[in-house]
Design a protein around this motif. Sequence first.
Motif, PDB file in Angstrom:
ATOM      1  N   GLU A 181      40.458  99.580  86.463  1.00 32.10           N
ATOM      2  CA  GLU A 181      40.639  99.085  85.097  1.00 32.10           C
ATOM      3  C   GLU A 181      39.708  99.807  84.115  1.00 32.10           C
ATOM      4  O   GLU A 181      40.111 100.135  82.996  1.00 32.10           O
ATOM      5  CB  GLU A 181      40.366  97.576  85.048  1.00 32.10           C
ATOM      6  CG  GLU A 181      41.406  96.713  85.740  1.00 32.10           C
ATOM      7  CD  GLU A 181      41.181  96.634  87.240  1.00 32.10           C
ATOM      8  OE1 GLU A 181      42.019  96.023  87.929  1.00 32.10           O
ATOM      9  OE2 GLU A 181      40.177  97.192  87.729  1.00 32.10           O
ATOM     10  N   ALA A 224      48.533 100.148  73.471  1.00 31.94           N
ATOM     11  CA  ALA A 224      49.128  99.025  74.193  1.00 31.94           C
ATOM     12  C   ALA A 224      48.537  98.907  75.593  1.00 31.94           C
ATOM     13  O   ALA A 224      48.233  97.798  76.069  1.00 31.94           O
ATOM     14  CB  ALA A 224      50.644  99.195  74.266  1.00 31.94           C
ATOM     15  N   ARG A 225      48.375 100.034  76.259  1.00 30.88           N
ATOM     16  CA  ARG A 225      47.791 100.015  77.608  1.00 30.88           C
ATOM     17  C   ARG A 225      46.338  99.559  77.552  1.00 30.88           C
ATOM     18  O   ARG A 225      45.881  98.782  78.402  1.00 30.88           O
ATOM     19  CB  ARG A 225      47.888 101.415  78.221  1.00 30.88           C
ATOM     20  CG  ARG A 225      47.472 101.480  79.683  1.00 30.88           C
ATOM     21  CD  ARG A 225      48.546 100.902  80.578  1.00 30.88           C
ATOM     22  NE  ARG A 225      48.157 100.975  81.966  1.00 30.88           N
ATOM     23  CZ  ARG A 225      47.718  99.945  82.675  1.00 30.88           C
ATOM     24  NH1 ARG A 225      47.613  98.744  82.117  1.00 30.88           N
ATOM     25  NH2 ARG A 225      47.400 100.084  83.944  1.00 30.88           N
ATOM     26  N   ASP A 227      44.879  97.592  75.240  1.00 32.31           N
ATOM     27  CA  ASP A 227      44.828  96.157  74.955  1.00 32.31           C
ATOM     28  C   ASP A 227      45.185  95.337  76.193  1.00 32.31           C
ATOM     29  O   ASP A 227      44.557  94.304  76.474  1.00 32.31           O
ATOM     30  CB  ASP A 227      45.792  95.814  73.822  1.00 32.31           C
ATOM     31  CG  ASP A 227      45.317  96.351  72.474  1.00 32.31           C
ATOM     32  OD1 ASP A 227      44.160  96.794  72.382  1.00 32.31           O
ATOM     33  OD2 ASP A 227      46.122  96.337  71.522  1.00 32.31           O
ATOM     34  N   GLU A 228      46.177  95.800  76.934  1.00 30.25           N
ATOM     35  CA  GLU A 228      46.617  95.073  78.130  1.00 30.25           C
ATOM     36  C   GLU A 228      45.486  94.947  79.146  1.00 30.25           C
ATOM     37  O   GLU A 228      45.241  93.861  79.692  1.00 30.25           O
ATOM     38  CB  GLU A 228      47.809  95.816  78.741  1.00 30.25           C
ATOM     39  CG  GLU A 228      48.300  95.226  80.064  1.00 30.25           C
ATOM     40  CD  GLU A 228      49.349  96.112  80.729  1.00 30.25           C
ATOM     41  OE1 GLU A 228      49.684  95.831  81.895  1.00 30.25           O
ATOM     42  OE2 GLU A 228      49.818  97.076  80.094  1.00 30.25           O
ATOM     43  N   ASP A 231      42.486  92.770  77.703  1.00 35.10           N
ATOM     44  CA  ASP A 231      42.874  91.357  77.668  1.00 35.10           C
ATOM     45  C   ASP A 231      42.860  90.735  79.066  1.00 35.10           C
ATOM     46  O   ASP A 231      42.427  89.587  79.244  1.00 35.10           O
ATOM     47  CB  ASP A 231      44.267  91.209  77.054  1.00 35.10           C
ATOM     48  CG  ASP A 231      44.258  91.373  75.541  1.00 35.10           C
ATOM     49  OD1 ASP A 231      43.171  91.291  74.946  1.00 35.10           O
ATOM     50  OD2 ASP A 231      45.346  91.595  74.965  1.00 35.10           O
ATOM     51  N   SER A 232      43.332  91.475  80.058  1.00 34.45           N
ATOM     52  CA  SER A 232      43.366  90.932  81.421  1.00 34.45           C
ATOM     53  C   SER A 232      41.956  90.729  81.966  1.00 34.45           C
ATOM     54  O   SER A 232      41.682  89.750  82.667  1.00 34.45           O
ATOM     55  CB  SER A 232      44.168  91.860  82.345  1.00 34.45           C
ATOM     56  OG  SER A 232      43.502  93.091  82.544  1.00 34.45           O
ATOM     57  N   ARG A 275      38.673  90.968  72.118  1.00 27.25           N
ATOM     58  CA  ARG A 275      39.159  92.292  72.504  1.00 27.25           C
ATOM     59  C   ARG A 275      38.643  93.357  71.546  1.00 27.25           C
ATOM     60  O   ARG A 275      38.207  94.425  71.979  1.00 27.25           O
ATOM     61  CB  ARG A 275      40.690  92.310  72.526  1.00 27.25           C
ATOM     62  CG  ARG A 275      41.268  93.650  73.015  1.00 27.25           C
ATOM     63  CD  ARG A 275      42.780  93.631  72.926  1.00 27.25           C
ATOM     64  NE  ARG A 275      43.213  93.592  71.544  1.00 27.25           N
ATOM     65  CZ  ARG A 275      44.279  92.912  71.111  1.00 27.25           C
ATOM     66  NH1 ARG A 275      44.994  92.198  71.947  1.00 27.25           N
ATOM     67  NH2 ARG A 275      44.603  92.925  69.837  1.00 27.25           N
TER      68      ARG A 275
END
Length: 472
Positions: A181, A224-225, A227-228, A231-232, A275
């Motif tokens: 990650e 987008a990637r 943020d994903e 966020d996770s 975030r």
Amino acid sequence: MATQDLIAKPEEGLPELVHRGRYIYPPGLRMNLPFYLFRRFFKPGNPILLFEHLRSFGRAAHYRILFSDVVLLNDPTDIREVLIDKAASFGKDRTQKRMKILLGEGLITSDGEAHKRGRRIAAPAFHRQQIQRYATQIVDLSAGLSAEWQRGQPMDIAAEMMRLALRITARTLFDTEVTPEIHVINDQVNIIMDLYNALVALPRAELLLNSPLPVMRRFRHAKARLDEVVDSMIQARRTETGGLEQRGDLLSMLLAARDDQFEGNGLKLSATELRDQVLTLFLAGYETVANALAWTWLLVGQNPQAEARMHEELDAVLAGRMPTLEDMPRLEYTSMVLAESMRLYPPAWAMGREALEDVSIGPYRFRKGSMVLFSQYIVHRNPRWFPHPDRFWPERFTAEAKAARPRFAYFPFGGGGRQCIGESFALMEATLALATVAQRWRLPLVPGQQIELQPKITLRPRNGIRVVPVPR
């Protein structure tokens, strides 16, 4: 080198003034900036060339981009007026507004009450007691990385410092190793960094985010990637059992903090705010320190006398053991080496503001909407404050020499209400990492390489810096 060689010189002459109705601007480029497209000093990917040319106009310089007035300020007194004395008359400049499409309402990009609230909530994460907890981790990670190097095997020290900073950021921000990650976050940030100049230069980029332009498609996918993944990681930390306050990493403290702890309204950060702050801290804590260390190794490699003196200090203070936070006051010359490196190659190399109203600065009067820029890279090389400015002299940062200069002759971490909240953390990280590695290794430069500047959000060496590790 005598101490008097480091003392500021008196200002010579008065600035020329250009009167335009009731407004007064400094001299500068006569034509609109796009007319200079094929001049040597105008290279869209390297605005430092333009700033170096404008420096020849003296205290300040003026130019226009289409219908916008832009002023580059070079005098510390004028910069102080903008950042402190008349800060209420200025807002974020276009570059900061464009950064918002990446960082949202983080500490770098937010304004007004949102910025003040973000600083209140983030402040405990940078308290000295917390920083002390990170010092041992920084030393251990620095020693671990340098133990992987091979004697005589050439390597890119800029890439190695990025690896080290990534490990330190993963540990202090997320309390983890460099997981897949973390690699995703790093990869997507690097993609966006590569697009940075295009995003800043593109007119009305904020309105074109959903357009089919290739640069915008790449940005949307990377963002987008990013943020994903962030966020996770935040959601996973929220669902953990046990006290977040005891975990000790920056993310946990941000999750646990409440605004009422700091005379606020009692709110916690929302998911989006979290975030945005995490992305800001990741970028600031990773890019800036890595680049500061990379440029320091370049300068140390180019200046063997300074290198020898730094090694003498490390041997005297540490006597072969690993450094600790308590050693930092005694690592005076090592700290001066780092400070002089950030003078010549400041990771945050430029900043700016937009006039929110007609405003007077020094002998000038700017109209509302004027962009006011100041470049640490340029101001730090002003011979008035730094005689022989292109030379590497760590002694410029003795207490006596620093006292002879005004506040904004040297400002690698910005200033005013938006001064970098992580300054003490970054200095501690860089100093301890430098001391840990330099105690064990010398890093002579590979001969013949051309080092180029790559000014984006931070100041990077474009093609890296090649060194050959030699054990001490």
